[in-house]
Design an enzyme around this catalytic site. Structure first.
Site, PDB file in Angstrom:
ATOM      1  CE  LYS A  45     -19.279  13.439 -14.921  1.00  0.00           C
ATOM      2  NZ  LYS A  45     -19.905  12.351 -15.090  1.00  0.00           N
ATOM      3  CG  HIS A  64     -19.738   3.888 -12.743  1.00  0.00           C
ATOM      4  ND1 HIS A  64     -20.700   4.593 -12.028  1.00  0.00           N
ATOM      5  CD2 HIS A  64     -19.012   4.834 -13.162  1.00  0.00           C
ATOM      6  CE1 HIS A  64     -20.319   6.043 -11.867  1.00  0.00           C
ATOM      7  NE2 HIS A  64     -19.426   5.996 -12.720  1.00  0.00           N
ATOM      8  CG  ASP A  66     -14.857   6.699 -13.480  1.00  0.00           C
ATOM      9  OD1 ASP A  66     -15.913   6.989 -13.633  1.00  0.00           O
ATOM     10  OD2 ASP A  66     -14.315   7.169 -12.205  1.00  0.00           O
ATOM     11  CG  HIS A 121     -17.243   5.393  -8.170  1.00  0.00           C
ATOM     12  ND1 HIS A 121     -16.244   4.780  -9.192  1.00  0.00           N
ATOM     13  CD2 HIS A 121     -17.660   6.468  -8.933  1.00  0.00           C
ATOM     14  CE1 HIS A 121     -16.196   5.512 -10.117  1.00  0.00           C
ATOM     15  NE2 HIS A 121     -17.144   6.481  -9.932  1.00  0.00           N
TER      16      HIS A 121
END
Length: 203
Positions: A45, A64, A66, A121
């Protein structure tokens, strides 16, 4: 880009093998767990963070962890913004030219029974400069069955049925994560534990 992706996928697998070595697991244990019936999911991404004249008024990319496995990040070599949470404090991850930031996701926390933790992070907005990043995600296959490696579950925990982490199919976790991404990971784990009584179907 295809060549770039293949090299990063290989690097991710080499890193997984190093994690196995450090944990005392069979060399390919993590790769095999991620494989499922059709192989792991791998994708890249590209993100663009434009400058913001009033960065104190917005959240940027909210905090959040991952959902997946191992994440390889090429971040901008000039403009900062990435931060990780350590001991209750947000720490800047400075731009470093020709470097890869390695981040671990929720699936590795579950499989390693918490020996490795997924990292909270965020990305904060910057007043000056456009920040670019290129993140590659090496995740389990959709039907991969995820649970703590038996070798990493101590006997006392097993005997008293106090397993901290759940057993689930990766795709089921992703469906839950889609709605709870920006919340703490612990309620996600608890929600998956609550579903453990449901039969798990592997295609």
């Amino acid at each position: 880009m295809r060549d770039f992706a293949k090299r990063l996928e290989k690097l991710a697998e080499e890193l997984l093998d190093l994690l196995c070595e450090n944990l005392g697991l069979e060399k390919s244990y993590l790769k095999n767990t991620f494989y499922g019936s059709k192989g792991p999911n791998f994708g890249t991404k590209v993100s663009n963070y434009p400058p913001c004249p009033k960065p104190d008024l917005i959240k940027g990319l909210r905090a959040h962890t991952d959902a997946g496995g191992i994440i390889l990040l090429f971040q901008d070599d000039k403009v900062s913004g990435l931060q990780l949470l350590k001991d209750g404090r947000w720490i800047d991850v400075p731009p470093m030219r020709h470097s890869i930031v390695v981040n671990l996701g929720d699936q590795l926390e579950v499989i390693t029974n918490g020996k490795y933790k997924s990292v909270m992070h965020r990305v904060i907005a910057q007043k000056d400069g456009t920040r670019m990043s290129l993140a590659s995600f090496y995740n389990p296959g959709n039907d991969a069955l995820i649970y703590p490696a038996p070798a990493l579950v101590d006997k006392e925990t097993e005997e008293h049925n106090k397993q901290v982490y759940p057993k689930f199919v990766f795709d089921d976790y992703m469906k839950l994560y889609a709605n709870l991404k920006f919340q703490a990971k612990e309620p996600r784990f608890e929600a998956m534990k609550a579903k453990e009584s449901d039969p798990i179907e592997i295609a």
